[in-house]
Motif scaffolding. Structure first.
Motif, PDB file in Angstrom:
ATOM      1  N   VAL A   1     -16.932 115.669   3.717  1.00 62.64           N
ATOM      2  CA  VAL A   1     -18.371 117.134   3.579  1.00 62.64           C
ATOM      3  C   VAL A   1     -17.902 117.766   2.059  1.00 62.64           C
ATOM      4  CG1 VAL A   1     -17.005 119.783   4.133  1.00 62.64           C
ATOM      5  CG2 VAL A   1     -17.265 118.108   5.697  1.00 62.64           C
ATOM      6  N   SER A   2     -16.635 116.528   1.025  1.00 63.04           N
ATOM      7  CA  SER A   2     -16.412 117.644  -0.002  1.00 63.04           C
ATOM      8  C   SER A   2     -17.794 116.593  -0.981  1.00 63.04           C
ATOM      9  CB  SER A   2     -14.474 116.797  -1.094  1.00 63.04           C
ATOM     10  OG  SER A   2     -14.452 116.080  -1.234  1.00 63.04           O
ATOM     11  N   GLY A   3     -18.379 115.605  -0.902  1.00 61.94           N
ATOM     12  CA  GLY A   3     -19.232 115.131  -0.625  1.00 61.94           C
ATOM     13  C   GLY A   3     -19.094 113.699  -1.481  1.00 61.94           C
ATOM     14  N   ALA A   4     -17.396 113.954  -1.854  1.00 63.37           N
ATOM     15  CA  ALA A   4     -17.532 112.249  -1.481  1.00 63.37           C
ATOM     16  C   ALA A   4     -17.741 111.590  -0.845  1.00 63.37           C
ATOM     17  CB  ALA A   4     -15.717 112.210  -2.195  1.00 63.37           C
TER      18      ALA A   4
ATOM     19  N   MET B   1      -2.201 110.927  -0.978  1.00 58.17           N
ATOM     20  CA  MET B   1      -1.717 110.785  -2.655  1.00 58.17           C
ATOM     21  C   MET B   1      -1.215 112.640  -2.825  1.00 58.17           C
ATOM     22  SD  MET B   1      -5.672 111.499  -3.668  1.00 58.17           S
ATOM     23  CE  MET B   1      -7.097 109.934  -2.287  1.00 58.17           C
TER      24      MET B   1
ATOM     25  N   ARG C   1      -8.174 123.223  -2.919  1.00 62.34           N
ATOM     26  CA  ARG C   1      -8.607 121.740  -3.274  1.00 62.34           C
ATOM     27  C   ARG C   1     -10.344 122.293  -2.660  1.00 62.34           C
ATOM     28  NH1 ARG C   1      -7.619 116.757   0.808  1.00 62.34           N
ATOM     29  NH2 ARG C   1      -8.722 118.078   1.732  1.00 62.34           N
TER      30      ARG C   1
ATOM     31  N   GLN D   1      -9.014 113.450   7.804  1.00 62.54           N
ATOM     32  CA  GLN D   1      -8.884 114.004   5.765  1.00 62.54           C
ATOM     33  C   GLN D   1     -10.456 112.702   5.607  1.00 62.54           C
ATOM     34  OE1 GLN D   1      -5.304 111.715   4.306  1.00 62.54           O
ATOM     35  NE2 GLN D   1      -3.907 112.391   6.172  1.00 62.54           N
TER      36      GLN D   1
ATOM     37  N   ARG E   1     -14.699 112.743  -8.442  1.00 67.00           N
ATOM     38  CA  ARG E   1     -15.209 112.092  -7.844  1.00 67.00           C
ATOM     39  C   ARG E   1     -16.067 113.416  -6.779  1.00 67.00           C
ATOM     40  NH1 ARG E   1     -10.996 110.311  -7.658  1.00 67.00           N
ATOM     41  NH2 ARG E   1     -10.820 108.085  -7.496  1.00 67.00           N
ATOM     42  N   VAL E   2     -16.542 114.016  -7.054  1.00 66.75           N
ATOM     43  CA  VAL E   2     -17.595 114.784  -6.859  1.00 66.75           C
ATOM     44  C   VAL E   2     -18.587 115.858  -8.143  1.00 66.75           C
ATOM     45  CG1 VAL E   2     -18.924 116.478  -5.757  1.00 66.75           C
ATOM     46  CG2 VAL E   2     -16.810 115.105  -5.165  1.00 66.75           C
TER      47      VAL E   2
ATOM     48  N   ARG F   1     -23.548 119.423   0.172  1.00 70.36           N
ATOM     49  CA  ARG F   1     -21.476 119.429   0.389  1.00 70.36           C
ATOM     50  C   ARG F   1     -21.092 119.418  -1.033  1.00 70.36           C
ATOM     51  NH1 ARG F   1     -21.493 114.243   4.400  1.00 70.36           N
ATOM     52  NH2 ARG F   1     -22.234 115.401   6.151  1.00 70.36           N
ATOM     53  N   THR F   2     -21.362 119.627  -2.046  1.00 66.36           N
ATOM     54  CA  THR F   2     -21.237 119.456  -3.500  1.00 66.36           C
ATOM     55  C   THR F   2     -20.827 121.271  -3.510  1.00 66.36           C
ATOM     56  OG1 THR F   2     -22.706 119.180  -4.251  1.00 66.36           O
ATOM     57  CG2 THR F   2     -20.970 118.254  -4.646  1.00 66.36           C
TER      58      THR F   2
ATOM     59  N   LYS G   1     -17.457 114.976 -11.503  1.00 67.92           N
ATOM     60  CA  LYS G   1     -17.574 114.129 -12.143  1.00 67.92           C
ATOM     61  C   LYS G   1     -17.018 114.690 -13.793  1.00 67.92           C
ATOM     62  CE  LYS G   1     -20.326 111.143  -9.144  1.00 67.92           C
ATOM     63  NZ  LYS G   1     -19.360 110.054  -8.536  1.00 67.92           N
TER      64      LYS G   1
ATOM     65  N   TYR H   1      -5.313 114.537   1.899  1.00 71.06           N
ATOM     66  CA  TYR H   1      -4.780 113.092   1.436  1.00 71.06           C
ATOM     67  C   TYR H   1      -3.916 112.463   1.615  1.00 71.06           C
ATOM     68  CZ  TYR H   1      -9.547 114.366   0.379  1.00 71.06           C
ATOM     69  OH  TYR H   1     -11.265 114.920   0.107  1.00 71.06           O
TER      70      TYR H   1
ATOM     71  N   PHE I   1      -9.036 114.921  -6.876  1.00 69.93           N
ATOM     72  CA  PHE I   1      -9.966 114.405  -6.287  1.00 69.93           C
ATOM     73  C   PHE I   1     -11.323 114.687  -6.389  1.00 69.93           C
ATOM     74  CE2 PHE I   1     -12.469 111.986  -3.121  1.00 69.93           C
ATOM     75  CZ  PHE I   1     -11.818 110.501  -3.287  1.00 69.93           C
TER      76      PHE I   1
ATOM     77  N   LYS J   1     -25.846 115.598  -0.198  1.00 68.15           N
ATOM     78  CA  LYS J   1     -24.198 115.489  -1.013  1.00 68.15           C
ATOM     79  C   LYS J   1     -24.609 116.512  -1.842  1.00 68.15           C
ATOM     80  CE  LYS J   1     -21.782 112.196  -3.531  1.00 68.15           C
ATOM     81  NZ  LYS J   1     -22.339 111.612  -4.629  1.00 68.15           N
TER      82      LYS J   1
ATOM     83  N   MET K   1      -6.402 108.539   8.782  1.00 64.63           N
ATOM     84  CA  MET K   1      -6.907 109.595   8.183  1.00 64.63           C
ATOM     85  C   MET K   1      -7.888 110.041   9.585  1.00 64.63           C
ATOM     86  SD  MET K   1      -7.506 107.602   4.779  1.00 64.63           S
ATOM     87  CE  MET K   1      -7.621 109.420   3.869  1.00 64.63           C
TER      88      MET K   1
END
Ligand SMILES: Nc1ncnc2c1ncn2[C@@H]1O[C@H](COP(=O)(O)OP(=O)(O)OP(=O)(O)O)[C@@H](O)[C@H]1O
Ligand SMILES: [Mg+2]
Lengths: 258, 259
Positions: free
Chosen positions: A130-133, B110, B168, A124, B122-123, B94-95, B125, B107, B118, B91, A119
């Motif tokens: 980077v997506s903030g997750a 998945m 995505r 990944q 997750r981000v 990044r959103t 919410k 990923y 995702f 964070k 990953m």
């Protein structure tokens, strides 16, 4: 030469520091934010499913072999009736937990190392970050907690199956009823055999998950580093298991086996 | 074609700069990748970066989201220095910034649907499953992959993976989009559709975009401004047509080389 030693030493220290940071990040994320229950359950299932068969077979054989090996010596001492007792103590205290943990190190630590390593290589983990997750929360916390939870369960299962194997070996030569055998096994055991061994397996599980995640998460970019991550995860986790075992036996003998 | 030379000069006075990179340098060991990069990107502007392979284009945009930290110089996004941000600030940033990886970076454990859900769960919410389904459908329709929704990434072709990666990234409707080669490996028709999708994002959501590409068609369609990167520096800047018709040998060589 001296320079090599110095750089090697520096690298080693750096590594330890990095592990410390990784550990703090793990702890910080366990107690903070939303817990990924579904991923945790999925990991538990995977771990159990992947290792149960192997743990079962190995423990069964171990139980058998121990009986066969112990029998002549105990016979010589005229202590044949001690066989179930000896087996159950050695299996529960030491062999069950360690064998299970070593198998899990080979099976689980390597697959976690390889999975997170790949990953990392295919970006990944970067993408998640980077997506903030939170990749630590989603990938690392769930895996480490899953191994800490499942390895003890697998070890208990291994213990039970090992005792079964022992019974089978015993019936080759002796005629003993299963209930008597089982009664003898259980009667030999005390909480001081059982509890320290159980606690030890939690640490084994933690070490397996932690090392696997650390090695995978910090693998370099490049395909060969995936294999490297998996490989060094197994080696390091196995080493940790023996170190923890050595420490655990010191503590338990200080506390209980006087 | 003149339409592409829009809001460059005239809006300049009331500048609304969202990304400001000044004099960054970055080296990996002895490999000096970025030597002196400076660029400002205004709100809802599409900037295309052209440059030969291995010039550090990907490295530059990774500095914008804090995946890499430059050795020198500053990167400001929405007026804030990225390297000085706290975890929470990073964070939050990044959103608001979407990042399409060159490899797609799906990923792989998945399905396509889970990949798209995702960031929503997750981000952002989002709890409402209807809202999630709606967004997934909308964005997959945009990249033309509605029927791949339950497939795993390993069952997709390279181009499809790229498009799912794009979906995505777009699904959270970020304010800034960083595209690392969005059309590489796609056929001309899909490439054009993707380029138009990028343009549509800009028009509809006022998205600011930095687009790294080798695809001249994509550059032509999407660019408000083009930068050409060579040897760790920007060597030219202007609208697509200006650069294309430039007399400068280096730039000319570049256009001849890549088209
Ligand atoms: N994480 C890293 N560690 C070490 N070196 C790196 C790293 N990332 C990039 N590089 C090096 O930086 C240089 C520029 O890489 P980069 O990926 O930015 O190129 P690029 O301009 O995006 O090229 P392409 O068009 O092929 O994608 C390369 O020489 C690469 O080896
Ligand atoms: Mg690149």
């Amino acid at each position: 030469m001296a320079e090599q030693i110095v750089t090697g030493y520096k690298k080693w220290l750096e590594n330890i520091g990095e592990q410390g940071v990784f550990f703090t990040r793990f702890v910080g994320n366990v107690f903070n934010g939303s817990f990924e229950w579904s991923e945790f359950v999925r990991q538990c299932y995977e771990i159990g499913y992947r290792s149960l068969m192997l743990v079962g077979i190995t423990a069964f054989i171990m139980g058998m072999v121990l009986i066969l090996q112990l029998r002549p010596s105990l016979l010589e001492l005229g202590a044949e009736s001690m066989l179930p007792r000896t087996l159950s103590i050695s299996l529960i205290r030491e062999i069950g937990p360690v064998i299970t943990a070593i198998i899990c190190a080979g099976k689980i630590a390597s697959s976690i190392g390889a999975e997170l390593g790949s990953m990392k290589v295919t970006e990944q983990i970067d993408a998640m970050e980077v997506s903030g997750a939170n990749p630590i929360q989603y990938l690392v916390v769930t895996r480490i907690l899953a191994t800490s939870f499942m390895v003890p369960l697998l070890a208990l299962t291994g213990d039970a199956i090992g005792l079964l194997g022992g019974y089978l070996a015993l019936t080759f030569t002796d005629s003993i009823s299963f209930s008597l055998y089982f009664h003898k096994c259980i009667a030999a055991l005390d909480f001081t055999d059982f509890i320290p061994a159980f606690i030890k397996t939690i640490f084994f599980g933690f070490a397996i998950g932690f090392v696997g995640c650390y090695k995978g998460y910090h693998s370099d970019k490049g395909t060969e580093s995936v294999g490297l991550a998996a490989n060094s995860a197994v080696v390091t986790a196995s080493l940790w298991i023996f170190v923890i075992d050595a420490i655990a036996v010191q503590i338990t003998s200080l506390l209980f086996y006087r | 074609m003149e339409t592409f030379i829009n809001n460059n000069g005239e809006n300049g006075a009331m500048e609304d700069i969202v990304v400001e990179i000044s004099h960054i340098k970055k080296a990996f060991g002895v490999n000096e990748v970025l030597k002196d990069i400076s660029v400002c990107v205004k709100r809802s502007e599409n900037v295309v970066v052209l440059g030969k392979s291995g010039q550090g284009k990907s490295v530059t945009i990774q500095c914008i989201v804090g995946l890499l930290t430059p050795d020198e110089g500053s990167v400001k996004v929405f007026g804030k220095e990225v390297s000085e941000m706290s975890d929470a600030e990073l964070k939050d940033l990044r959103t608001k910034v979407g990042f399409l990886f060159q490899s797609g970076a799906l990923y792989d454990s998945m399905t396509v649907r889970e990949n798209l859900e995702f960031p929503l769960t997750r981000v952002l919410k989002i709890k409402d499953q209807k809202e999630i389904d709606k967004r997934v459908e909308e964005v997959l329709d945009g990249v033309g992959l509605l029927d791949a929704v339950d497939k795993l990434p390993c069952d997709l072709s390279g181009g499809m993976r790229k498009r799912v990666g794009l979906a995505r990234t777009m699904i959270v409707k970020p304010e800034i989009m960083l595209y690392d080669e969005p059309t590489t490996g796609l056929d001309p028709i899909t490439s054009r559709e993707i380029s138009e999708l990028i343009l549509h994002m800009q028009k509809r959501y006022k998205t600011t975009s930095i687009i790294i590409t080798h695809d001249m068609e994509c550059a032509k369609i999407t660019a408000d401004r083009v930068l050409i990167m060579n040897d760790g520096m920007y060597i030219a800047e202007g609208s697509f047509d200006e650069l294309k018709n430039s007399e400068d040998i280096k730039i000319k060589a570049f256009f001849n080389e890549t088209t």
